[in-house]
Design a protein around this motif. Sequence first.
Motif, PDB file in Angstrom:
ATOM      1  N   ALA A 129     -49.973 137.799 112.080  1.00 16.68           N
ATOM      2  CA  ALA A 129     -49.836 139.031 111.285  1.00 16.68           C
ATOM      3  C   ALA A 129     -48.902 140.016 111.978  1.00 16.68           C
ATOM      4  CB  ALA A 129     -51.212 139.665 111.100  1.00 16.68           C
ATOM      5  N   ALA A 130     -49.005 140.121 113.307  1.00 23.20           N
ATOM      6  CA  ALA A 130     -48.156 141.065 114.052  1.00 23.20           C
ATOM      7  C   ALA A 130     -46.688 140.675 113.921  1.00 23.20           C
ATOM      8  CB  ALA A 130     -48.575 141.069 115.520  1.00 23.20           C
ATOM      9  N   LEU A 131     -46.418 139.374 113.966  1.00 23.10           N
ATOM     10  CA  LEU A 131     -45.029 138.919 113.850  1.00 23.10           C
ATOM     11  C   LEU A 131     -44.474 139.245 112.460  1.00 23.10           C
ATOM     12  CD1 LEU A 131     -42.672 137.482 115.214  1.00 23.10           C
ATOM     13  CD2 LEU A 131     -43.580 135.308 114.334  1.00 23.10           C
ATOM     14  N   LYS A 132     -45.309 139.017 111.449  1.00 20.55           N
ATOM     15  CA  LYS A 132     -44.880 139.343 110.079  1.00 20.55           C
ATOM     16  C   LYS A 132     -44.594 140.844 109.968  1.00 20.55           C
ATOM     17  CE  LYS A 132     -47.098 135.586 107.482  1.00 20.55           C
ATOM     18  NZ  LYS A 132     -48.359 135.172 106.824  1.00 20.55           N
ATOM     19  N   ALA A 133     -45.460 141.647 110.546  1.00 25.04           N
ATOM     20  CA  ALA A 133     -45.277 143.109 110.476  1.00 25.04           C
ATOM     21  C   ALA A 133     -44.008 143.516 111.217  1.00 25.04           C
ATOM     22  CB  ALA A 133     -46.492 143.800 111.077  1.00 25.04           C
ATOM     23  N   LEU A 134     -43.761 142.892 112.375  1.00 29.27           N
ATOM     24  CA  LEU A 134     -42.539 143.196 113.146  1.00 29.27           C
ATOM     25  C   LEU A 134     -41.294 142.887 112.315  1.00 29.27           C
ATOM     26  CD1 LEU A 134     -42.778 141.940 116.867  1.00 29.27           C
ATOM     27  CD2 LEU A 134     -42.373 144.274 116.040  1.00 29.27           C
ATOM     28  N   ASN A 135     -41.399 141.862 111.492  1.00 31.34           N
ATOM     29  CA  ASN A 135     -40.258 141.451 110.663  1.00 31.34           C
ATOM     30  C   ASN A 135     -40.240 142.149 109.310  1.00 31.34           C
ATOM     31  OD1 ASN A 135     -39.008 139.773 112.513  1.00 31.34           O
ATOM     32  ND2 ASN A 135     -40.390 138.072 112.041  1.00 31.34           N
ATOM     33  N   GLY A 136     -41.076 143.185 109.205  1.00 30.85           N
ATOM     34  CA  GLY A 136     -41.027 144.044 108.017  1.00 30.85           C
ATOM     35  C   GLY A 136     -41.758 143.501 106.806  1.00 30.85           C
ATOM     36  N   GLU A 137     -42.533 142.423 106.985  1.00 28.45           N
ATOM     37  CA  GLU A 137     -43.274 141.880 105.834  1.00 28.45           C
ATOM     38  C   GLU A 137     -44.508 142.756 105.574  1.00 28.45           C
ATOM     39  OE1 GLU A 137     -42.614 137.342 107.347  1.00 28.45           O
ATOM     40  OE2 GLU A 137     -44.227 137.650 105.853  1.00 28.45           O
ATOM     41  N   SER A 138     -44.875 142.961 104.307  1.00 25.19           N
ATOM     42  CA  SER A 138     -46.100 143.752 104.056  1.00 25.19           C
ATOM     43  C   SER A 138     -47.300 142.804 104.097  1.00 25.19           C
ATOM     44  CB  SER A 138     -46.011 144.429 102.682  1.00 25.19           C
ATOM     45  OG  SER A 138     -45.985 143.419 101.702  1.00 25.19           O
ATOM     46  N   LEU A 139     -48.435 143.317 104.529  1.00 21.96           N
ATOM     47  CA  LEU A 139     -49.638 142.503 104.761  1.00 21.96           C
ATOM     48  C   LEU A 139     -50.825 143.092 104.017  1.00 21.96           C
ATOM     49  CD1 LEU A 139     -49.209 142.289 108.631  1.00 21.96           C
ATOM     50  CD2 LEU A 139     -49.019 140.328 107.088  1.00 21.96           C
ATOM     51  N   PRO A 140     -51.816 142.276 103.631  1.00 26.41           N
ATOM     52  CA  PRO A 140     -53.058 142.825 103.099  1.00 26.41           C
ATOM     53  C   PRO A 140     -53.706 143.670 104.200  1.00 26.41           C
ATOM     54  CG  PRO A 140     -53.314 140.477 103.578  1.00 26.41           C
ATOM     55  CD  PRO A 140     -51.857 140.806 103.749  1.00 26.41           C
ATOM     56  N   LYS A 141     -54.424 144.732 103.852  1.00 29.17           N
ATOM     57  CA  LYS A 141     -54.964 145.627 104.880  1.00 29.17           C
ATOM     58  C   LYS A 141     -56.160 145.046 105.610  1.00 29.17           C
ATOM     59  CE  LYS A 141     -52.074 148.882 105.171  1.00 29.17           C
ATOM     60  NZ  LYS A 141     -51.358 149.101 106.444  1.00 29.17           N
ATOM     61  N   TRP A 142     -56.788 144.005 105.023  1.00 26.21           N
ATOM     62  CA  TRP A 142     -57.913 143.370 105.711  1.00 26.21           C
ATOM     63  C   TRP A 142     -57.895 141.867 105.445  1.00 26.21           C
ATOM     64  CZ3 TRP A 142     -63.777 143.733 104.059  1.00 26.21           C
ATOM     65  CH2 TRP A 142     -64.557 143.048 105.015  1.00 26.21           C
ATOM     66  N   VAL A 143     -58.014 141.090 106.477  1.00 17.65           N
ATOM     67  CA  VAL A 143     -58.116 139.631 106.355  1.00 17.65           C
ATOM     68  C   VAL A 143     -59.484 139.226 106.899  1.00 17.65           C
ATOM     69  CG1 VAL A 143     -57.070 137.434 106.993  1.00 17.65           C
ATOM     70  CG2 VAL A 143     -55.621 139.487 106.800  1.00 17.65           C
ATOM     71  N   PRO A 144     -60.525 139.143 106.019  1.00 11.95           N
ATOM     72  CA  PRO A 144     -61.870 138.819 106.510  1.00 11.95           C
ATOM     73  C   PRO A 144     -61.970 137.382 107.033  1.00 11.95           C
ATOM     74  CG  PRO A 144     -61.880 139.146 104.113  1.00 11.95           C
ATOM     75  CD  PRO A 144     -60.491 139.358 104.578  1.00 11.95           C
ATOM     76  N   SER A 145     -62.778 137.187 108.071  1.00 12.59           N
ATOM     77  CA  SER A 145     -62.964 135.850 108.653  1.00 12.59           C
ATOM     78  C   SER A 145     -63.963 135.049 107.827  1.00 12.59           C
ATOM     79  CB  SER A 145     -63.528 135.981 110.077  1.00 12.59           C
ATOM     80  OG  SER A 145     -62.908 137.035 110.761  1.00 12.59           O
ATOM     81  N   GLN A 146     -63.811 133.718 107.825  1.00 14.44           N
ATOM     82  CA  GLN A 146     -64.756 132.818 107.147  1.00 14.44           C
ATOM     83  C   GLN A 146     -65.859 132.451 108.132  1.00 14.44           C
ATOM     84  OE1 GLN A 146     -64.236 132.660 104.009  1.00 14.44           O
ATOM     85  NE2 GLN A 146     -62.424 133.877 104.509  1.00 14.44           N
TER      86      GLN A 146
END
Length: 328
Positions: free
Chosen positions: A291-308
């Motif tokens: 997720a951090a890499l995607k954010a660094l590259n300017g990609e937008s992310l869901p605000k919460w990714v719950p664990s299974q």
Amino acid sequence: MKVSKNVWLLVFLVAAALALAGCGGGSKDCSPNCTYKDMVVGFLQTGSEGGWRAANTASFKETATQLGINLKFYDSQNDLAKQVAGFRQFIQDKEVNVIVLAALETTGWDDVLKEAQAAGKTVVLEDRRIDAPDNLYATYIGSDFAEEGRKSADEICKLLEGSASKNVWMLIGNVGSSAAKDRGQGFKEKMGACGITITKEQTANWSITEGKQVTEAWLKETKDVQAIFAQNDEMGLGAIEALKEAGLKPGVDVFVLSVDATAGAFKAMLAGELNVTVECNPLLAPQVYEAALKALNGESLPKWVPSQEGVFRSTDPNLQEITDSRKY
Ligand code: GYE
């Protein structure tokens, strides 16, 4: 060939400008083509309070090595002031382009998050959510603690089926943390379904020692308890010791349920002293770094990714097999 002073001055000024602009580490100058090797992660861990935390820390250190990420690990020693100070340290650190936070408490983060944003740092929350505007961080990766609390109530209802009284004691994690708040709230949401009454509740700070001490003190007052809800395995194992020393059979005379599903819980279930453990996944690093890499590259992310996550019971027919397959 003699290089004039002016040329050296020019070289120095260009290098300084580049450093200030953040080229060569620190900011997002690699965006949108950053790779894991461009990531310098400042990780603010809560401390080292038990099996779950040890597995979570190992996940970050091992995955960083595998991916070639430069990880700067900060142990907040379960001290909020130290954690906020560490956060500011990483904001000042020009090399750091990603800050990962496992927040000790839900409040008190707005200012430091705004400072991080102004400094161009990417912030990812792991494990624990916070009460701050979600435009101040890229995303949160962690468990649905309220759901873990609801599952715990459902499981204790099953254990207490047919029981005349349903007095439950709750051992709480560190006050102010999202894990403690949400697990308690989720449990209280569902406990009424089968007539559970919480007759005692107190923090034991996720610790086996305090879990034992608090339970011992309660047992000196009364033995009218049918089940103990421990918000993590360590506090549950402490309660089990206290029950035994009081001449009671844990898992039989008094049911015990805890949260995390660490190795210690499986050992206690195999011994018949713990009835249920509700899973909370600590191996979050791969998702967080991705997720951090995607954010660094300017990609937008869901605000919460719950664990299974699952639920494990001492009555599970293949409990030994499951235990042998566990990673933490
Ligand atoms: O349940 C407990 C640890 O934040 C989910 O913190 C985590 C909790 C976990 O101390 O064992």
